[in-house]
Scaffold this motif. Structure first.
Motif, short mmCIF file in Angstrom:
data_model
loop_
_atom_site.label_atom_id
_atom_site.label_comp_id
_atom_site.label_asym_id
_atom_site.label_seq_id
_atom_site.Cartn_x
_atom_site.Cartn_y
_atom_site.Cartn_z
N GLN A 147 1.60 7.20 -6.55
CA GLN A 147 0.43 7.97 -6.97
C GLN A 147 0.67 9.46 -6.71
O GLN A 147 0.27 10.31 -7.51
CB GLN A 147 -0.82 7.49 -6.24
CG GLN A 147 -1.36 6.16 -6.75
CD GLN A 147 -2.53 5.65 -5.92
OE1 GLN A 147 -2.91 6.25 -4.91
NE2 GLN A 147 -3.12 4.54 -6.34
N MET A 148 1.33 9.77 -5.57
CA MET A 148 1.65 11.16 -5.24
C MET A 148 2.83 11.69 -6.06
O MET A 148 2.89 12.86 -6.39
CB MET A 148 1.99 11.28 -3.75
CG MET A 148 0.82 11.08 -2.80
SD MET A 148 1.26 11.51 -1.09
CE MET A 148 2.53 10.30 -0.73
N GLY A 155 4.87 8.20 7.09
CA GLY A 155 3.56 8.81 6.91
C GLY A 155 3.05 9.59 8.11
O GLY A 155 1.97 10.20 8.03
N GLN A 189 2.24 1.91 -3.54
CA GLN A 189 1.23 2.41 -4.47
C GLN A 189 0.85 3.85 -4.15
O GLN A 189 0.73 4.70 -5.05
CB GLN A 189 0.00 1.51 -4.42
CG GLN A 189 0.28 0.11 -4.97
CD GLN A 189 -0.90 -0.84 -4.75
OE1 GLN A 189 -1.85 -0.52 -4.03
NE2 GLN A 189 -0.83 -2.02 -5.36
N GLN A 190 0.71 4.16 -2.86
CA GLN A 190 0.34 5.52 -2.46
C GLN A 190 1.43 6.51 -2.81
O GLN A 190 1.14 7.62 -3.30
CB GLN A 190 0.05 5.57 -0.96
CG GLN A 190 -1.24 4.88 -0.56
CD GLN A 190 -1.47 4.90 0.94
OE1 GLN A 190 -0.55 5.16 1.73
NE2 GLN A 190 -2.70 4.65 1.35
N TYR A 191 2.69 6.11 -2.59
CA TYR A 191 3.78 7.05 -2.84
C TYR A 191 3.85 7.41 -4.32
O TYR A 191 3.96 8.59 -4.68
CB TYR A 191 5.14 6.50 -2.38
CG TYR A 191 6.24 7.48 -2.64
CD1 TYR A 191 6.48 8.53 -1.76
CD2 TYR A 191 7.02 7.40 -3.80
CE1 TYR A 191 7.46 9.48 -2.03
CE2 TYR A 191 8.00 8.35 -4.07
CZ TYR A 191 8.22 9.38 -3.18
OH TYR A 191 9.17 10.33 -3.45
N GLN A 241 0.82 -1.20 0.00
CA GLN A 241 0.00 0.00 0.00
C GLN A 241 0.86 1.26 0.00
O GLN A 241 0.57 2.23 -0.71
CB GLN A 241 -0.93 -0.01 1.22
CG GLN A 241 -1.91 1.16 1.24
CD GLN A 241 -2.86 1.10 2.42
OE1 GLN A 241 -2.75 0.24 3.29
NE2 GLN A 241 -3.82 2.02 2.45
N GLN A 242 1.94 1.25 0.79
CA GLN A 242 2.82 2.42 0.84
C GLN A 242 3.43 2.70 -0.53
O GLN A 242 3.53 3.85 -0.95
CB GLN A 242 3.92 2.21 1.88
CG GLN A 242 3.46 2.31 3.32
CD GLN A 242 4.60 2.14 4.30
OE1 GLN A 242 5.73 1.85 3.92
NE2 GLN A 242 4.31 2.30 5.58
#
Length: 451
Positions: free
Chosen positions: A120-121, A221, A116-118, A113-114
């Motif tokens: 995306q940002m 985070g 994918q989130q990173y 998840q980390q």
């Protein structure tokens, strides 16, 4: 003997003495080309010193011309900086998100998840980061400079550093003492130096010292809480011989060793402060909430150079930094900007020209977020690390400020700081004796393994 004869003799003898010091220093440092050059120059200077005894009055004009040139050169080179323009520094503003630095990005695991989130940002980071993930990586047996002995030792050292993370924070004791900030400051300074610190200073914390969001381990985070007003920053020296072989395996072993020493000093001071009844946090390798070089700079331990590292008066960039933040009252000092380092970096460029990753800018400083500064290409730098298997350190090893802490090099460093006109010629002298571009030294014998 007329005055101008005496002057020529004294000048020649002084320069010969300086070359003798250079010769002895180079012998100790095992710099054979520098030894030869110093010996030749010493011979020439000795001849110059004896010329007044060998020449008759027919050559009086030659001697006067020589004396005049020496006087004019001395006046030019050693005009003190008080006669030059004083620069005002534009300090940084804003904060860095620790998640964006290469060490944090290296810890991201695909399909999490980390991860994918990173991306995306920060989708612009993805292509580069996928490149370094395909490379062998730090301490990898498949890396260019793999050495089973030093890589094994490095892994052990970093493991011990990780073990210190449990001591970076703790509960302050419910106790109070009638001790002044100066008393606290003097005790901590002397204790830190007895424990191995080279320099130490105190500063008030600013917003730009703190990361905005944590990026490693359990801090990932999480918003960084800025709960301390003051900071203690200190440096520890990296061994010159270990650094000289960079980017070979000795550099990462010495980095780990000094990160460990800095970690021990920082955690013991933080625990001491908590024992005195004040809150404190140590900031050590892999567990920072602050940008250590900026804190150290504002504590007057040095300035940030072209390569992005702290340049110190004692060892240049050949140091590692430890920081403790606290609410203990301390004798903090105002920032004293010293333009000499940046001016020297403007004239030098050896780190940029010797960087194997071409990650250090050769151009002048540019405006970045409202501040004129240099910025290295951290992606290029880290990608090279992942190929080499070490943290490179080539910039550190080639910097003229990184020479050993001895009489000759201390004289040069002191003159660079105090005489602006000397700086350009200091670079030229360094090029002459040590080479503009140089090859890394061999590993110390005790670290070498059979091919």
């Amino acid at each position: 003997m007329p005055y101008f004869n005496i002057f020529m003799t004294v000048t020649g003898a002084s320069l010969a003495g300086l070359m003798l010091l250079m010769l002895i220093t180079s012998l100790i440092e095992k710099r054979t080309p520098a030894v030869v050059k110093a010996a030749v120059l010493m011979l020439i200077c000795t001849v110059v010193a004896t010329l007044p005894y060998l020449l008759d009055n027919t050559y009086k004009g030659l001697i006067i011309a020589f004396d005049s040139m020496v006087i004019l050169a001395g006046l030019y080179l050693f005009i003190p900086r008080m006669f030059f323009k004083t620069y005002n520094e534009a300090l940084a503003s804003g904060q860095i998100d620790e998640r964006t630095i290469m060490f944090s990005r290296n810890e991201l695991k695909p399909n999490t998840q980390q991860y994918q989130q990173y991306y995306q940002m920060h989708p612009d980071h993805l292509d580069n980061d996928e490149k370094f993930r395909k490379l062998p990586g730090l301490l990898s047996p498949q890396s260019t400079f793999y050495n089973p002995l030093s890589f094994g030792a490095t892994d052990a050292l970093f493991h011990i550093v990780d073990g210190l993370h449990q001591y970076v924070e703790g509960q302050a004791k419910d106790i109070s003492h009638s001790i002044t900030p100066d008393n606290y400051g003097q005790f901590i300074k002397q204790w830190a130096k007895k424990s191995g610190a080279v320099s130490i200073g105190y500063t008030q914390l600013k917003d730009y010292h703190w990361y905005s969001v944590g990026g490693r381990g359990e801090r990932y985070g999480k918003t960084i809480e800025r709960k301390h007003a003051n900071a203690i920053a200190f440096t520890v020296e990296m061994d010159h011989d270990m650094v000289a072989a960079a980017p070979r395996s000795s550099i990462i072993m010495e980095s780990a060793n000094q990160y460990l020493q800095a970690g021990i000093i920082a955690t013991q001071i933080a625990m001491f402060i908590r024992n005195c009844g004040f809150d404190a946090r140590a900031h050590i390798d892999g567990n920072y909430q602050v940008v250590a070089p900026l804190v150290a700079r504002d504590a007057n331990l040095g300035e940030i150079g072209r390569m992005g590292l702290l340049m110190t008066p004692e060892h240049g960039p050949r140091v590692r930094i430890g920081v403790i933040t606290t609410d203990m009252p301390l004798p903090v000092e105002n920032r004293k900007y010293d333009n000499s380092y940046e001016d020297f970096c403007t004239k030098c460029l050896k780190c940029a020209e010797n960087c194997p990753a071409t990650a250090i800018p050769e151009k002048n400083k540019t405006n970045i977020d409202g501040v004129e500064r240099w910025q290295i290409n951290s992606e290029k730098c880290f990608n090279y690390w992942c190929s080499a298997g070490t943290d490179c350190g080539r910039c550190m090893s080639t910097c003229p400020y990184s020479h050993p802490n001895n009489t000759l090099h201390n004289m040069v460093r002191w003159s660079i700081r105090h005489f602006p006109n000397f700086r350009y010629w200091a670079v030229k002298m360094d090029d002459f004796f040590y080479g503009r571009k140089s090859s890394p030294a061999q590993l110390p014998n005790w670290m070498q393994t059979p091919n």
